[in-house]
Scaffold this motif. Structure first.
Motif, PDB file in Angstrom:
ATOM      1  N   SER A 265       7.043 -26.141  -6.727  1.00  0.00           N
ATOM      2  CA  SER A 265       7.946 -25.310  -5.935  1.00  0.00           C
ATOM      3  C   SER A 265       7.299 -23.985  -5.550  1.00  0.00           C
ATOM      4  CB  SER A 265       9.230 -25.058  -6.735  1.00  0.00           C
ATOM      5  OG  SER A 265      10.240 -24.523  -5.917  1.00  0.00           O
ATOM      6  N   SER A 441      11.452 -21.741   3.876  1.00  0.00           N
ATOM      7  CA  SER A 441      12.688 -22.520   4.024  1.00  0.00           C
ATOM      8  C   SER A 441      13.363 -22.314   5.369  1.00  0.00           C
ATOM      9  CB  SER A 441      13.677 -22.145   2.906  1.00  0.00           C
ATOM     10  OG  SER A 441      13.095 -22.306   1.637  1.00  0.00           O
ATOM     11  N   THR A 467      20.926 -23.889   7.128  1.00  0.00           N
ATOM     12  CA  THR A 467      21.093 -24.578   5.841  1.00  0.00           C
ATOM     13  C   THR A 467      19.942 -24.236   4.894  1.00  0.00           C
ATOM     14  OG1 THR A 467      22.254 -26.418   6.900  1.00  0.00           O
ATOM     15  CG2 THR A 467      21.337 -26.825   4.715  1.00  0.00           C
ATOM     16  N   GLY A 468      18.717 -24.239   5.415  1.00  0.00           N
ATOM     17  CA  GLY A 468      17.559 -23.895   4.596  1.00  0.00           C
ATOM     18  C   GLY A 468      17.619 -22.471   4.088  1.00  0.00           C
ATOM     19  N   THR A 471      20.505 -22.192   1.502  1.00  0.00           N
ATOM     20  CA  THR A 471      20.126 -22.897   0.279  1.00  0.00           C
ATOM     21  C   THR A 471      19.144 -22.081  -0.550  1.00  0.00           C
ATOM     22  OG1 THR A 471      20.431 -25.050   1.350  1.00  0.00           O
ATOM     23  CG2 THR A 471      19.113 -25.009  -0.658  1.00  0.00           C
ATOM     24  N   ALA A 472      18.127 -21.521   0.104  1.00  0.00           N
ATOM     25  CA  ALA A 472      17.121 -20.725  -0.614  1.00  0.00           C
ATOM     26  C   ALA A 472      17.765 -19.525  -1.307  1.00  0.00           C
ATOM     27  CB  ALA A 472      16.035 -20.261   0.353  1.00  0.00           C
ATOM     28  N   THR A 474      20.977 -19.052  -2.059  1.00  0.00           N
ATOM     29  CA  THR A 474      21.948 -19.485  -3.079  1.00  0.00           C
ATOM     30  C   THR A 474      21.261 -19.908  -4.373  1.00  0.00           C
ATOM     31  OG1 THR A 474      23.466 -20.251  -1.355  1.00  0.00           O
ATOM     32  CG2 THR A 474      23.829 -21.087  -3.583  1.00  0.00           C
ATOM     33  N   LEU A 475      20.191 -20.702  -4.271  1.00  0.00           N
ATOM     34  CA  LEU A 475      19.495 -21.163  -5.464  1.00  0.00           C
ATOM     35  C   LEU A 475      18.816 -20.018  -6.209  1.00  0.00           C
ATOM     36  CD1 LEU A 475      17.913 -24.547  -4.282  1.00  0.00           C
ATOM     37  CD2 LEU A 475      20.022 -24.158  -5.561  1.00  0.00           C
ATOM     38  N   PRO A 499      12.900 -21.842  -5.683  1.00  0.00           N
ATOM     39  CA  PRO A 499      13.685 -22.958  -5.137  1.00  0.00           C
ATOM     40  C   PRO A 499      13.030 -23.706  -3.984  1.00  0.00           C
ATOM     41  CG  PRO A 499      14.429 -20.924  -4.161  1.00  0.00           C
ATOM     42  CD  PRO A 499      13.283 -20.554  -5.084  1.00  0.00           C
ATOM     43  N   SER A 503      14.796 -26.205  -1.291  1.00  0.00           N
ATOM     44  CA  SER A 503      15.295 -25.596  -0.051  1.00  0.00           C
ATOM     45  C   SER A 503      14.481 -26.017   1.166  1.00  0.00           C
ATOM     46  CB  SER A 503      15.306 -24.069  -0.181  1.00  0.00           C
ATOM     47  OG  SER A 503      14.016 -23.571  -0.498  1.00  0.00           O
ATOM     48  N   ALA A 507      15.972 -28.161   4.228  1.00  0.00           N
ATOM     49  CA  ALA A 507      15.871 -27.633   5.588  1.00  0.00           C
ATOM     50  C   ALA A 507      15.325 -28.686   6.553  1.00  0.00           C
ATOM     51  CB  ALA A 507      14.977 -26.396   5.598  1.00  0.00           C
TER      52      ALA A 507
END
Length: 549
Positions: A265, A441, A467-468, A471-472, A474-475, A499, A503, A507
């Motif tokens: 990651s 992301s 979304t990417g 997501t990045a 949020t994680l 992440p 992420s 994405a």
């Protein structure tokens, strides 16, 4: 302009006049050679800015130096942009702390450059004008794509800027005995002056000068370290292992990142994040044609690769020298004065005395100043070029766009100073990794697919990129750093610090999915426009100066 230069000199002198400020660990005496070299650099680059200001007339001059930078110059400037405080101080400090794992971290930074060289550099120059959003929005809707790209750019810029400002404040605080707040303000003011008056031309030459100084200074350190070990790296490594608290464990992986998912990651964040950093991508529009763009990446990759080799030597040299009897003076209460990030700075003092410490101090400041200038310029271009001139006011003149840019530079600089002071205690290396993660992301998937995938549509790029990005972020919030260490919860909801593996994958999948299900007339038209875009991307027909291969 001359009045401004005089004013900043007075402010800087008054700040250093109170240079015997007390610190938590110890009281730091003023280093006169360091301050002299510091001011030589300051006055030289301010003179450079005055020269650049007289040549900066249009938006093209402000954003891309009129496209008049050569491939070699741009390669040096890209290297200067990329070799940040996190690279010079952070990675050498990480090698000093963890040994081999720090070297792996450095290699991850380098891996992104072949992606840029083989897949992106030429096409960026042929398709773009000022920012990477020009490419992403080439055949897609301007409003949605540029708005998303601007938010992605600003997210990366702010996080990266915070890390650099905190690094600058701590560095000057430790070196010169200056109050942290004054140090951050000084960097912010200098940054605003460079970018506001000189634009990309001044920023480019500051980065070139900084790259030359940094490479020469660190080379000297590496040669001096190897000289003490008869130019035998094996002897250096054995001595470092003997003197480090972890012993031979520093010569093996696993001390920094212990599980494969975290390693993959982090590697993805640094690799794809490099290809999504807005202030690095912006540099490919400063050259005259696609050939020079490719040459830029070749030179930059060579300079950066060489830098990581000698930083490895410096890091292990810091272990060997600072953990010796002679290095005891650099420790306070059993800890390295100023933290592990100051390992290379203390090593420079051991190797070359006050004069060389002064040189490295000026170089470290130049490193930070060059990077924050590039970051600020890319943030300003996102607001003025992507949002203002292409979304809010498409009929804006060059003068209006440059005016908005300069106002944005002041605002970004002010925000950078405020956040730099507010985030004084945060982990710098982690924030840089987070900036890379968001770039990987949110920016890279849209940019890469817009160049290479015929099936990309505005709906897919916007929803997938968003979304990417979400997501990045949020994680990261649900991960162990924020959720546990900052918010004080007992256990992280997301177990990994970085992440990007999740992420970036999400994405790409989201962009593919939303593009596939987009059967609108606009989507069909955008897919048909790919052929014309692909011809221009590969031949340069229609791009200013880009037909020269």
């Amino acid at each position: 302009m001359l009045r401004v230069l005089a004013l900043i000199s007075i402010i800087a002198l008054s700040a250093f006049a109170a240079g015997d400020a007390s610190f938590e660990a110890s009281k730091r005496e003023l280093n006169i050679p360091a301050i002299i070299m510091f001011f030589i650099f300051i006055m030289g680059t301010l003179g450079l800015t005055y020269w650049a200001a007289k040549k900066t007339k249009s938006a093209s001059d402000f954003y891309t130096a009129g496209g008049g930078i050569t491939g070699f110059q741009n390669g040096l400037a890209i290297a200067g942009d990329y070799m940040s405080a996190a690279a010079f101080l952070g990675v050498s400090g990480l090698i000093y702390l963890k040994g081999y794992d720090g070297v792996i971290y450095a290699v991850s930074f380098l891996v992104g450059w072949p992606i840029i060289l083989f897949f992106m550099a030429e096409k960026l120059r042929n398709l773009g004008k000022f920012t990477f959003a020009d490419i992403a929005a080439y055949r897609l809707s301007q409003k949605e794509i540029r708005t998303l790209a601007a938010f992605g750019t600003l997210s990366v810029v702010v996080l990266y800027l915070i890390a650099q400002m905190v690094g600058a404040g701590k560095l000057i605080q430790v070196l010169f005995g200056m109050e942290y707040e004054f140090a951050v303000i000084l960097v912010g003011v200098m940054m605003i002056i460079y970018v506001t008056f000189g634009g990309m031309l001044a920023t480019t030459w500051v980065q070139i000068i900084k790259a030359c100084l940094l490479l020469s200074g660190v080379t000297f350190m590496a040669v001096m370290v190897l000289y003490h070990f008869d130019f035998n790296f094996e002897s250096l490594a054995v001595t470092a292992a003997e003197r480090h608290n972890d012993g031979e464990a520093i010569l093996a992986p696993g001390g920094f990142i212990s599980d494969p998912i975290s390693a993959i990651s982090l590697g993805m964040a640094l690799m794809f994040g490099t290809a999504g950093l807005p202030h690095v991508l912006m540099r490919f529009f400063t050259v005259g044609n696609a050939k020079e763009a490719r040459k830029s990446v070749v030179y930059a990759t060579g300079f950066v690769g060489y830098f990581w080799i000698i930083i490895t030597i410096v890091g292990f040299g810091a272990i060997a020298f600072l953990n010796s009897d002679a290095g005891a003076a650099y420790f306070v209460d059993g800890k390295l004065f100023g933290g592990n990030n100051m390992a290379s700075i203390h090593l420079s003092h051991m190797l070359g005395g006050n004069a060389f410490l002064g040189f490295i101090s000026a170089v470290a400041f130049a490193t930070i100043l060059a990077v924050v200038s590039g970051l600020t310029l890319s943030g300003a271009s996102a607001i003025s070029h992507d949002l203002y001139s292409n979304v809010i006011n498409p009929n804006a003149t060059d003068e209006q766009v440059v005016k908005i840019s300069r106002i944005t530079v002041v605002v970004v600089g002010f925000v950078g100073v405020i956040l730099g002071i507010a985030f004084e205690q945060q982990n710098i290396a982690y924030m840089v990794g987070l900036a890379f993660g968001i770039a990987a992301s949110a920016n890279f998937p849209i940019l890469f697919l817009s160049i290479y995938w015929r099936g990309l549509t505005t709906r897919g790029a916007f929803l997938g990129g968003l979304t990417g990005l979400v997501t990045a972020v949020t994680l990261v919030i649900l991960g162990p750093i924020v959720w546990v260490q900052i918010l004080g919860n007992a256990e992280a909801l997301f177990p990994y610090k970085h992440p990007a593996l999740f992420s970036v994958t999400i994405a790409f999948v989201a962009i593919w999915f939303f593009s596939k299900v987009d059967n609108s007339e606009r989507g069909k038209t955008e897919k048909e426009l790919f052929r014309a875009q692909n011809i221009r991307a590969n031949t340069g027909i229609g791009a200013s100066g880009a037909v020269d291969h």
